[in-house]
Design a protein around this motif. Structure first.
Motif, short mmCIF file in Angstrom:
data_model
loop_
_atom_site.label_atom_id
_atom_site.label_comp_id
_atom_site.label_asym_id
_atom_site.label_seq_id
_atom_site.Cartn_x
_atom_site.Cartn_y
_atom_site.Cartn_z
N GLN A 80 87.43 -14.43 46.21
CA GLN A 80 87.89 -15.37 47.22
C GLN A 80 86.72 -16.23 47.73
O GLN A 80 86.61 -16.52 48.91
CB GLN A 80 88.57 -14.64 48.38
N GLU A 466 86.35 -23.65 46.78
CA GLU A 466 87.72 -23.18 46.65
C GLU A 466 87.98 -21.95 47.53
O GLU A 466 89.10 -21.73 47.99
CB GLU A 466 88.05 -22.86 45.19
N GLN A 470 91.02 -21.52 50.36
CA GLN A 470 91.91 -20.36 50.46
C GLN A 470 91.82 -19.73 51.85
O GLN A 470 92.83 -19.28 52.40
CB GLN A 470 91.57 -19.35 49.37
N GLN A 534 90.59 -29.74 46.55
CA GLN A 534 91.61 -29.01 45.79
C GLN A 534 91.76 -29.59 44.39
O GLN A 534 91.86 -28.86 43.40
CB GLN A 534 92.95 -29.06 46.53
N PHE A 537 88.31 -28.54 42.46
CA PHE A 537 87.84 -27.16 42.32
C PHE A 537 88.94 -26.12 42.11
O PHE A 537 88.70 -25.09 41.48
CB PHE A 537 87.01 -26.76 43.55
N ASP A 538 90.12 -26.34 42.68
CA ASP A 538 91.10 -25.24 42.67
C ASP A 538 92.49 -25.80 42.89
O ASP A 538 92.76 -26.42 43.92
CB ASP A 538 90.75 -24.23 43.77
N ARG A 539 93.40 -25.58 41.94
CA ARG A 539 94.77 -26.09 42.07
C ARG A 539 95.70 -25.07 42.73
O ARG A 539 96.92 -25.27 42.73
CB ARG A 539 95.30 -26.44 40.68
N THR A 540 95.15 -24.00 43.29
CA THR A 540 95.98 -23.02 43.98
C THR A 540 96.74 -23.70 45.12
O THR A 540 96.14 -24.45 45.90
CB THR A 540 95.11 -21.88 44.54
#
Length: 656
Positions: A80, A466, A470, A534, A537-540
């Motif tokens: 995380q 990222e 989160q 987003q 770095f991170d498509r969550t």
């Protein structure tokens, strides 16, 4: 890779392989919080998991370093956005649990040669150790050979006791010591060898200040060794390794080839015949005077102006060249200029100290420090300031130094200091911001492993962008971020913005602070930043964050004139909030093409209303003639009704 941790669980599985037991806290390793861990893919494979907060900026290089005399970092993983380092267990207890009394041969074979070989390898890689001390040296059961703890898991030199630091860094607070040099590591090793040779630490029971006073009074070798039974074969070696002059210390190559018969020579320090008094202390050497000048700057400045210092250097020490440089410094800087954050004597004291002791760190603004350590000093002052004014003072020093490097270059500082100031100045120009924004970004810019220093998430040690996304998605509820705070400050605080900007700049993304300069509300500027992060770095999905922003973004739909368009976009916003893609979420409102079409249609509607109004306002005589004809056919009433319905429809669509 995936990592899992159930709510309130004391176990963390990272990389689908390593199980960290957060309830099995181990003694700190390398100055870093440490926990027990297991490799779930290998039966009985046990490791230590380290949780670094502000590791060395050069950790990437250090993680690939391997040597038999150091516990290597086996692997590193993120959970995380939080960094974890895994390494094997030490071979046995640390020296801090019991020094023992080692013979000369045991020291040569089990400490000096293996550690010198390690330092030689580090020197070849242009790395330093800065962590040689008893609690970070381990000995296998029944063996007399030391192994050093993991390198780079804490800031360089920050965990070193003053006893194990050369004067060039011992006078600094721990965060101000910088990366240091190989000479620093040789000194630290010398203290360890001495402690093992005499069976205890030198100067036990003295405070840090008293240790420094004693060392400046008679020199570190004498202060540490006098009164102890040091083996004759090691005395010249230790005198050289503990020398206060870095040039006199042996190199790792000299130590690798050590033998009981090898003799080292050190140029003796000749004290003054008559001491110089400052602050009630008798000073016998230029090096000691430099330290006391920092402790009593006002009195030292007065001594300089009266030429007491230069006369003492010539008369008592026959150092005419040094005396000339001191007078030159006084003449150049004492009529002080004008920076509001610098008192009149600041520059002359800085210059004079560097003349008296070229190996000393910089003294400026009442603080001893190496310029390269300023970013780490900012970190320490942000996280745990030692005084109420420390954070402001350190920020001012860094801001002034990076903006005015020429002011320090003109002081003719030693090469090591000048080079570090130039490096900071170049980094400041690369960052491209100023003032508080620059100071906040500096630590992140120079250390990619540094976690976000926001007080909201500092304990989470988030060092990946990222990971911060989160974390924010889990902490955007009313209890974590009240409506008032959200409306006033947005979703991010200054530290979060600086952290994200530095990470994005590292990837070549245009500085995100431009979104705030565009005049957007704080919360909308933050959403723009987060959407860019987003996307990169991170498509969550960030559904909770988007849903918290939904009511705010719905208010932005007021710029659309069409009621139907607003309703459709409101539905799309709700669906996009559930999906959690911030880019799509924002694009529904930030749609210049759609907005221009809406505005054009509104203008056309207004023009149509005007046209209908003109029809209703026809000349009375035409209207009367039309009325008579229309009444006969029933068309007049229909015409009025049609015009009214058209006007109401247009008004309801575009004018409400």
């Amino acid at each position: 890779m995936a990592d899992t941790q159930a709510d309130n669980s004391q176990e963390l599985l990272i990389a689908e392989r390593y199980l960290i037991s957060l309830d099995r806290k181990q003694p700190d390793l390398g100055g870093c919080a440490t926990y027990g861990a297991q490799d779930m893919t290998v039966s009985g494979a046990s490791y230590l998991a380290m949780a670094p907060f502000a590791p060395s900026p050069r950790l990437t290089e250090i993680m690939f370093f391997r040597h038999e005399s150091v516990i290597s970092i086996q692997t590193h993983e993120y959970s995380q956005g939080t960094l974890w380092l895994l390494c094997p267990h030490p071979p046995g207890p640390s020296l801090a649990e019991g020094l023992g009394l080692w013979t000369e041969n045991q020291l040569i074979d089990g400490v000096i040669r293996p550690m010198a070989a390690l330092l030689q390898r580090l020197e070849a890689e242009k790395l330093t150790c800065r962590s040689i001390r008893p609690d970070n040296l381990f000995v296998g059961q029944g063996l007399h050979k030391v192994v050093l703890g993991p390198l780079g898991v804490a800031a360089p030199g920050e965990k070193q006791p003053i006893l194990f630091e050369p004067l060039s860094s011992a006078v600094c607070r721990p965060s101000a010591r910088g990366e240091g040099t190989m000479d620093c590591d040789v000194f630290s090793l010398g203290v360890v060898i001495l402690a093992l040779a005499i069976g205890k630490l030198p100067l036990e029971g003295l405070s840090d200040t008293d240790i420094l006073k004693r060392r400046f009074e008679i020199g570190t070798p004498a202060a540490y060794m006098d009164g102890h039974n040091v083996p004759v074969g090691l005395r010249s070696l230790l005198t050289a390794m503990l020398s206060d002059d870095p040039v006199s210390r042996p190199s790792p190559r000299d130590l690798v080839t050590i033998a009981p018969s090898k003799v080292f020579t050190v140029r003796p320090v000749i004290p003054a015949r008559i001491p110089l008094m400052i602050g009630g202390n008798a000073v016998y050497t230029p090096q000691a005077l430099a330290w006391y000048a920092g402790r009593h700057p006002v009195e030292f400045s007065a001594l300089l102006q009266r030429k007491v210092v230069s006369n003492w250097l010539v008369r008592e020490l026959e150092l005419s060249v040094m005396a000339g440089l001191i007078e030159q410094a006084s003449a150049s800087f004492l009529p002080a200029g004008g920076s509001k954050m610098v008192d009149p004597a600041t520059m002359v004291i800085t210059h004079a100290i560097s003349v008296l002791d070229p190996a000393a760190p910089m003294f400026w603004g009442g603080t001893w420090f190496w310029p390269e350590a300023l970013p780490q000093m900012v970190v320490q002052a942000t996280v745990q300031p030692s005084t109420p004014d420390e954070e402001r003072t350190v920020r001012n020093v860094l801001s002034f130094m990076t903006a005015n490097p020429d002011a320090f270059m003109s002081a003719h500082l030693p090469q090591r200091q000048s080079h570090q100031i130039t490096t900071l100045s170049v980094a400041a120009r690369r960052i491209g911001t100023r003032g508080g924004d620059l100071v906040r970004r500096f630590p992140y810019e120079l250390n990619r492993f540094l976690p976000c220093l926001s007080k909201r998430c500092m304990e989470a040690r988030i060092s990946l962008p990222e990971g911060l996304l989160q974390w924010l998605n889990r902490h955007v509820g009313i209890e974590d971020l009240p409506d008032e705070a959200l409306g006033r400050s947005g979703f991010l605080d200054d530290q979060m913005r600086s952290f994200l900007e530095a990470n994005c700049a590292r990837q070549g993304i245009v500085p995100l602070s431009q979104s705030q300069k565009a005049g957007l509300p704080g919360w909308l500027a933050d959403l723009t930043v987060l959407a860019a992060v987003q996307r990169k770095f991170d498509r969550t999905p960030l559904s909770f964050l988007a849903q918290r922003a939904l009511p705010l973004l719905e208010t932005e739909l007021r710029q659309w004139r069409s009621k139907t368009s607003r309703a459709r976009r409101r539905v799309r916003l709700g669906k996009a909030a559930e999906d959690g893609n911030l880019g799509t979420f924002l694009a529904i409102v930030n749609d210049p093409t759609g907005l221009r079409l809406d505005q054009r249609q509104a203008q056309e509607a207004e023009a149509e209303i005007s046209n209908l109004m003109r029809v209703l306002d026809e000349a009375p005589e035409r209207k009367a003639a039309k009325d008579r004809e229309a009444r006969n056919s029933g068309e007049f009433f229909s015409l009025l009704t049609g015009i009214a319905v058209a006007m109401v429809s247009i008004w309801l669509e575009f004018c409400r």
